[in-house]
Enzyme design. Structure first.
Site, PDB file in Angstrom:
ATOM      1  CD  GLU A   1      -2.969  -1.129   2.287  1.00  0.00           C
ATOM      2  OE1 GLU A   1      -4.122  -1.502   2.075  1.00  0.00           O
ATOM      3  OE2 GLU A   1      -2.564  -0.763   3.418  1.00  0.00           O
TER       4      GLU A   1
ATOM      5  CD  GLU B   1      -4.762  -6.098   2.373  1.00  0.00           C
ATOM      6  OE1 GLU B   1      -5.585  -5.332   2.914  1.00  0.00           O
ATOM      7  OE2 GLU B   1      -3.562  -6.138   2.702  1.00  0.00           O
TER       8      GLU B   1
END
Length: 605
Positions: free
Chosen positions: A162, A236
């Site tokens: 991320e 995710e």
């Protein structure tokens, strides 16, 4: 011999593996959040649900807890975990960081990095890249032989995590990619970002993937637009959400979750459920969030996942298994039988030791003129302290207004001559000390409640006292600082020390000991402490994590492998109010619930 063709992302419609179309049906389990004795059970349950690919993070802070001291044994035996997945016919996507988020302290980065006053985490700052290089030199030779090209199960490796939501250095992701390639990683490389981070979180030649929970307008399309000739992977898919102390337990309705998964699969996307099984953040593993207000996370990492914290099947599991049957060419294995649980008889507290008496078994205190953070304590081979509690003591000559100036990280109990006066935290920064003419001892017991694991505040996560404490407008000086990290060396001294019977008046803060007698084979159970306030529980030397009366979590998971037939020692460190017994239950208690889809962070994509 024909070349082994690993995972490829060369078609817009699908991945290929060994040259054949392949859809990733993935699920996340963190080996460090599951007792090793239960690894096989959890992975078998995963396979029986129709999952074909395991993903797991690798926590740097656990594998290198002190600079240059590495641990890949016991519950941190990553190679054994990956090999077990291969034995059980699961492919593996490895997510080695170095930053992982994962709701762990400092996002998995070791706190000793913060001893460098110039440290800028997740950048090409030489102090950071040097530490990463040293760590990767130890980590990657362990995992490279387990790649698909070498006959192992690892089909993809994630580069950082991320980074588009952080994005402090345009050269950093290039450095990270090369760090893997130069050490022999040959499988598919990928990045993982929320929608808003897709543009700046990637790096050339690396597959981009997206994280989400609900399908909002344009989420998948934004990924397809960025790389139109590549397959779609939701790295995710958030099956639930994490919890913080003082808030509600987050849930995501099973029907809503499966409806989104169904749409993603119908769209042709591959998917990885985060989490498939969350487990428990044992010890002091938990992190914190800070989007304007600091909030530490709870010990349970149940996550409202398809497999519960203790490995039970949930309605999500059964609905998901029914869905994934049609995406598996072979019949699914039967789900394993669940472990039995037991609500043991309550344990009576038989002995206690005050915090003040336990100082005999702590490291020799560090003498310092001004307060210093726990990371800078000269203990543990010069690495400072990472977790637990730190006691600061100094001499005062008067009472009056004591002001923390928000320099307490994160919570402190205030004592004068060992009498409790009040609490410092982010909301309370002033305490009134009683008047007195003679010299007295001021004590501040400071707890690191968990370093922030996501967001802009990563570089400001020193704990303990991070600046002056002011008494009547004058900074206090001359401190003795004790490391109370609750690590095995300290606890061993406490365990073998001089305890008092409960017939004598017990004092808090303090340690409280009881004996659990197990007749027959141990079973999973849950500890409940309804009349206690806040502290940590240890069973046979294993730290179960923190408890706190404010909830939402009202239990601590005690796995059967950490118990034994006969005598089991339980030690509770309680900060403010101890009770006379420890209770047990067959089932957890997560407190008041709230639909996770109403959480503002979950709706930003």
């Amino acid at each position: 011999m024909a070349e082994r063709q690993g995972l490829r992302a060369e078609r817009a419609s699908h991945f290929t593996l060994q040259g054949a179309p392949f859809r990733i049906l993935g699920g996340s389990i963190h080996y460090f959040r599951v007792p090793r004795a239960y690894w096989r059970d959890r992975l078998l349950k995963m396979r029986a649900c129709g999952i074909n690919t395991l993903s797991t993070y690798v926590p740097w802070n656990l594998h290198e807890p002190e600079k240059g001291l590495f641990n890949f044994k016991d519950n941190l035996d990553l190679e054994a975990f990956i090999s077990l997945a291969w034995e059980l016919e699961l492919w593996v996507i490895l997510r080695p960081g170095p930053y992982i988020c994962a709701e762990v302290d400092l996002g998995g980065l070791p706190s000793w990095l913060l001893r460098d006053k110039d440290m800028t985490l997740r950048t090409t700052y030489p102090g950071f890249t040097s530490a990463v290089n040293s760590y990767f030199d130890k980590l990657i030779p362990r995992i490279a032989p387990l790649q698909f090209s070498n006959g192992g199960p690892i089909i993809a490796v994630q580069v950082e995590n991320e980074y588009g939501s952080y994005s402090k250095d345009v050269e950093y992701m290039k450095y990270m990619k090369q760090a893997f390639l130069s050490r022999g990683i040959t499988e598919l490389l990928l990045t993982s970002d929320n929608r808003e981070g897709l543009q700046c979180g990637g790096v050339d030649g690396v597959l981009r993937t997206i994280n989400l929970q609900k399908i909002s307008y344009g989420a998948l399309q934004s990924l397809a637009d960025i790389q139109p000739e590549r397959p779609l992977l939701v790295m995710e898919y958030w099956s639930g959400w994490f919890d913080v102390w003082g808030d509600s337990h987050h849930i995501f309705p099973a029907e809503d979750m499966v409806a989104v998964v169904t749409k993603l699969l119908e769209r042709g996307a591959s998917i990885n459920l985060y989490m498939f099984h969350g487990g428990t953040s044992f010890g002091f593993m938990t992190g914190a969030v800070d989007f304007g207000t600091y909030k530490p996370q709870i010990s349970s990492y149940d996550y409202d996942a398809p497999l519960s914290e203790c490995g039970d099947y949930t309605s999500k599991y059964h609905l998901l298994r029914n869905l994934l049957k049609s995406y598996n060419s072979d019949p699914l294995p039967e789900p394993p039988t669940l472990q039995s649980r037991q609500a043991y008889e309550a344990v009576l507290i038989s002995q206690h030791m005050s915090l003040w008496d336990s100082l005999t078994y702590a490291e020799k205190p560090v003498k310092t003129e001004a307060p210093i953070s726990m990371e800078n304590l000269s203990v543990h081979n010069g690495n400072g302290q990472s977790y637990g509690y730190t006691l600061y003591e100094t001499t005062i000559q008067s009472g009056g207004s004591l002001n923390s100036r928000n320099n307490v990280r994160d919570r402190a109990l205030v004592f004068v001559d060992r009498t409790f006066i009040g609490v410092f935290d982010y909301r309370t920064q002033r305490v009134t000390l009683p008047a007195g003419k003679n010299a007295r001892t001021l004590s501040l017991l400071v707890e690191n409640c968990g370093r922030v694991n996501y967001g802009e505040a990563l570089n400001a996560q020193q704990k303990g006292l991070v600046g002056d404490i002011i008494l009547n407008n004058t900074p206090l000086k001359g401190f003795a600082v004790y490391c109370l990290d609750m690590m095995p060396s300290f606890l061993k001294g406490v365990h073998g020390g001089k305890w008092k019977s409960m017939t004598e008046s017990p004092a808090c803060p303090g340690f409280f000991k009881g004996i659990l007698l197990v007749d027959g084979e141990p079973r999973d159970t849950f500890i409940k402490l309804p009349e206690w306030m806040k502290g940590v529980v240890f069973v046979n030397g294993h730290s179960l994590g923190r408890y706190w009366y404010i909830g939402p979590q009202k239990h601590l998971y005690l796995p059967a492998p950490w118990l034994k037939k006969g005598i089991n020692q339980i030690i509770v460190f309680e900060e403010q109010k101890a009770a006379g017994r420890i209770n047990f239950a067959e089932n957890p208690e997560y407190g008041k619930v709230i639909d996770v889809s109403k959480h503002p962070f979950c709706t930003i994509i």
